[in-house]
Write an enzyme that holds these catalytic residues in place. Structure first.
Site, PDB file in Angstrom:
ATOM      1  N   HIS A 141       4.927   8.762  -7.483  1.00  0.00           N
ATOM      2  CA  HIS A 141       5.226   8.817  -6.159  1.00  0.00           C
ATOM      3  C   HIS A 141       6.019   7.859  -5.880  1.00  0.00           C
ATOM      4  O   HIS A 141       5.709   6.340  -6.167  1.00  0.00           O
ATOM      5  CB  HIS A 141       4.073   9.048  -5.088  1.00  0.00           C
ATOM      6  CG  HIS A 141       4.325   9.235  -3.795  1.00  0.00           C
ATOM      7  ND1 HIS A 141       4.389   8.381  -2.897  1.00  0.00           N
ATOM      8  CD2 HIS A 141       4.124  10.499  -3.125  1.00  0.00           C
ATOM      9  CE1 HIS A 141       4.907   9.264  -1.647  1.00  0.00           C
ATOM     10  NE2 HIS A 141       4.532  10.364  -1.764  1.00  0.00           N
ATOM     11  N   ASP A 218      -2.708   4.352  -8.432  1.00  0.00           N
ATOM     12  CA  ASP A 218      -2.754   5.122  -7.125  1.00  0.00           C
ATOM     13  C   ASP A 218      -3.569   6.603  -7.250  1.00  0.00           C
ATOM     14  O   ASP A 218      -3.080   7.309  -7.809  1.00  0.00           O
ATOM     15  CB  ASP A 218      -1.177   5.739  -7.148  1.00  0.00           C
ATOM     16  CG  ASP A 218      -0.755   6.461  -5.908  1.00  0.00           C
ATOM     17  OD1 ASP A 218      -1.657   7.218  -5.216  1.00  0.00           O
ATOM     18  OD2 ASP A 218       0.368   7.010  -6.198  1.00  0.00           O
ATOM     19  N   GLN A 221      -4.040  11.480  -5.051  1.00  0.00           N
ATOM     20  CA  GLN A 221      -4.339  12.780  -5.217  1.00  0.00           C
ATOM     21  C   GLN A 221      -5.419  13.108  -6.079  1.00  0.00           C
ATOM     22  O   GLN A 221      -5.865  14.163  -6.012  1.00  0.00           O
ATOM     23  CB  GLN A 221      -2.997  13.295  -6.086  1.00  0.00           C
ATOM     24  CG  GLN A 221      -1.544  13.345  -5.205  1.00  0.00           C
ATOM     25  CD  GLN A 221      -1.847  14.416  -4.011  1.00  0.00           C
ATOM     26  OE1 GLN A 221      -2.467  15.268  -4.148  1.00  0.00           O
ATOM     27  NE2 GLN A 221      -0.806  14.373  -3.165  1.00  0.00           N
ATOM     28  N   LYS A 244      -6.031  12.659   2.634  1.00  0.00           N
ATOM     29  CA  LYS A 244      -6.118  13.628   1.658  1.00  0.00           C
ATOM     30  C   LYS A 244      -7.378  14.172   1.182  1.00  0.00           C
ATOM     31  O   LYS A 244      -7.336  14.975   0.260  1.00  0.00           O
ATOM     32  CB  LYS A 244      -5.185  13.084   0.612  1.00  0.00           C
ATOM     33  CG  LYS A 244      -3.740  12.859   0.821  1.00  0.00           C
ATOM     34  CD  LYS A 244      -2.889  12.849  -0.441  1.00  0.00           C
ATOM     35  CE  LYS A 244      -1.492  11.930  -0.251  1.00  0.00           C
ATOM     36  NZ  LYS A 244      -0.418  12.812   0.630  1.00  0.00           N
ATOM     37  N   CYS A 382       8.627  13.247  -2.387  1.00  0.00           N
ATOM     38  CA  CYS A 382       8.557  11.990  -2.733  1.00  0.00           C
ATOM     39  C   CYS A 382       8.512  11.360  -3.972  1.00  0.00           C
ATOM     40  O   CYS A 382       7.956  10.367  -4.467  1.00  0.00           O
ATOM     41  CB  CYS A 382       7.626  11.219  -1.716  1.00  0.00           C
ATOM     42  SG  CYS A 382       7.722  11.465  -0.110  1.00  0.00           S
TER      43      CYS A 382
END
Ligand code: C6P
Length: 424
Positions: A141, A218, A221, A244, A382
């Site tokens: 991302h 990261d 998700q 999220k 993104c």
């Protein structure tokens, strides 16, 4: 992966003890799902962008402002102590969610983006030197690309990129060949937001550590779909966003190993991150407060903890099995739509399906689906380097959460057949 035994479309029994996953009961917890959009029942399939909130989360925000609101870590009066206690309990909840060793390793942030920027600015500024190398991946991302570009540019370091194959999987041989004594930091996404790929995170971390690099993950998700154990992973930094994972926007957390956080300079200066200030010198506060300047998003932290509790009560084995079922069902049905090509066909995927439709722009797909009450995301998500890799400007993306149903997938597929007929 937990064993799944289907009982009907809406109730499935999962695991050896056959714990029931009753999607209707879960949907009842999410008020927003029970509305009509353009006269049709809402099918919310944009969970990778942000997830919806259960009533316990909404109520926690309302309760905070109705009964607890005060600034934290500052007041000696009752309300301030109540708010401080609730916020620090939330930190303990995040610690437990990530299985971190201590709450000192949990820094509240605005979300994954801020968490990664914090590491780039603080760890990066102190420890990355000219000639060092930082590795990211093509599937990252922008939040995990741009901060490292800024850092490398500033420091004269080199940014190296692990490529992806036609399935949207990381090319691990290429990764191995990029690693060297010059590699000081490896940063990558646990799960890709535009392809759904679940990366072999243990292996990536282990390989990075073999050359002495620190690893930043990261987890934006991953948090909604899969359990995270930062100690078992031996990861150096792990960032995620509350919104999220069924919590509010504007709040998230960064895990960092204590030895790194101790050695890092503050990210921002201001109130609460200090022990003492004179006009000549400031003594910084202990962890984690050293990294939390200014009044934080107190209600956000408290409500995010409620969301993490909520997810814990459903259970990740149940969530993974149910979402995997949704993913398989959607993949199979979408492949039958004329001219539809799925982008991202990795072996291990989260419940995200990106696709392109021959001769129909994704924005047209999104707009027509919206008229049917179906919310998906269209665009580059993104992740422009991913679009470049697949030589496409954009995709349509359906991303599922545990409150989605097979009926909603049927509606998505039916609406796409309609789009195809309209453009024939
Ligand atoms: N992806 C999507 O529609 P923030 O904005 O800080 O909460 O999360 C940023 C981010 C970082 N990494 C990954 C892998 C992400 O998917 C996201 C957010 C959204 O896919 C909005 S672009």
């Amino acid at each position: 992966m937990a064993e799944t035994i289907e009982m009907d479309d809406r109730t499935i029994a999962i695991g050896k003890n056959h714990k029931l996953f009753d999607v209707e009961r879960i949907r009842a917890d999410f008020p927003i799902l029970h509305q009509r959009i353009h006269g049709k029942p809402l099918a919310y399939l944009d969970n990778a962008a942000t997830s919806q909130k259960p009533k316990v989360v909404i109520d926690a925000i309302s309760h905070y402002y109705q009964a607890q609101n005060a600034n934290i870590h500052r007041g000696v009066y009752y309300l301030s102590e109540v708010a401080t206690q609730a916020y620090e309990q939330a930190r303990e909840c995040v610690r437990s969610f990530l299985n971190a060793a201590s709450t000192e390793e949990i820094i509240f942030t605005r979300g994954a983006t801020e968490g990664i920027n914090l590491v780039a600015h603080s760890y990066g500024r102190r420890f990355i030197q000219q000639g060092d190398e930082v590795i990211i991946t093509t599937m990252d991302h922008h939040s995990n690309i741009v901060p490292w570009q800024i850092l490398c540019e500033e420091k004269g370091a080199q940014l190296r990129v692990v490529p992806i194959d036609d399935h949207g999987e990381l090319m691990m041989d290429e990764y191995a060949s990029l690693l060297s004594a010059k590699t000081k930091l490896v940063a990558f996404g646990h799960i890709s937001n535009s392809l759904g790929t679940i990366n072999p995170i243990e292996k990536i971390i282990q390989m990075a550590h073999q050359v002495g690099a620190v690893v930043v993950v990261d987890g934006a998700q991953a948090a909604p779909h899969t359990p995270i154990d930062v100690q078992a992973l031996d990861v150096d930094f792990y960032a995620f966003s509350g919104h999220k994972v069924f919590g509010p926007t504007g709040i998230g957390a960064l895990y960092g190993k204590e030895k790194w956080l101790d050695a890092m300079p503050p990210y921002q200066g201001g109130g609460d991150m200090i022990k003492s200030v004179t006009l000549e010198k400031t003594i910084y506060n202990d962890l984690p407060y050293k990294f939390e300047a200014g009044t934080p998003h107190i209600s956000g932290g408290i409500a995010m903890a409620k969301a993490l509790d909520y997810v814990g009560q459903i259970g990740y084995p149940q969530i993974e099995a149910y979402e995997n079922d949704l993913l398989n069902c959607a993949t199979e049905a979408l492949q039958k739509v004329d001219g539809l090509r799925i982008v991202g066909t990795a072996q291990h995927k989260a419940s995200v399906v990106s696709f392109v439709l021959e001769s129909v722009h994704p924005h047209d797909v999104g707009t027509i689906l919206d008229r049917e009450g179906i919310a998906i995301r269209t665009g580059h998500h993104c992740t422009q380097p991913v679009m470049d890799r697949f030589h496409i400007p954009a995709t349509s993306r359906a991303s599922f959460a545990f409150y989605n149903t097979k009926e909603e997938i049927d509606r998505l597929v039916e609406a796409l057949h309609k789009v195809v007929r309209m453009f024939q």
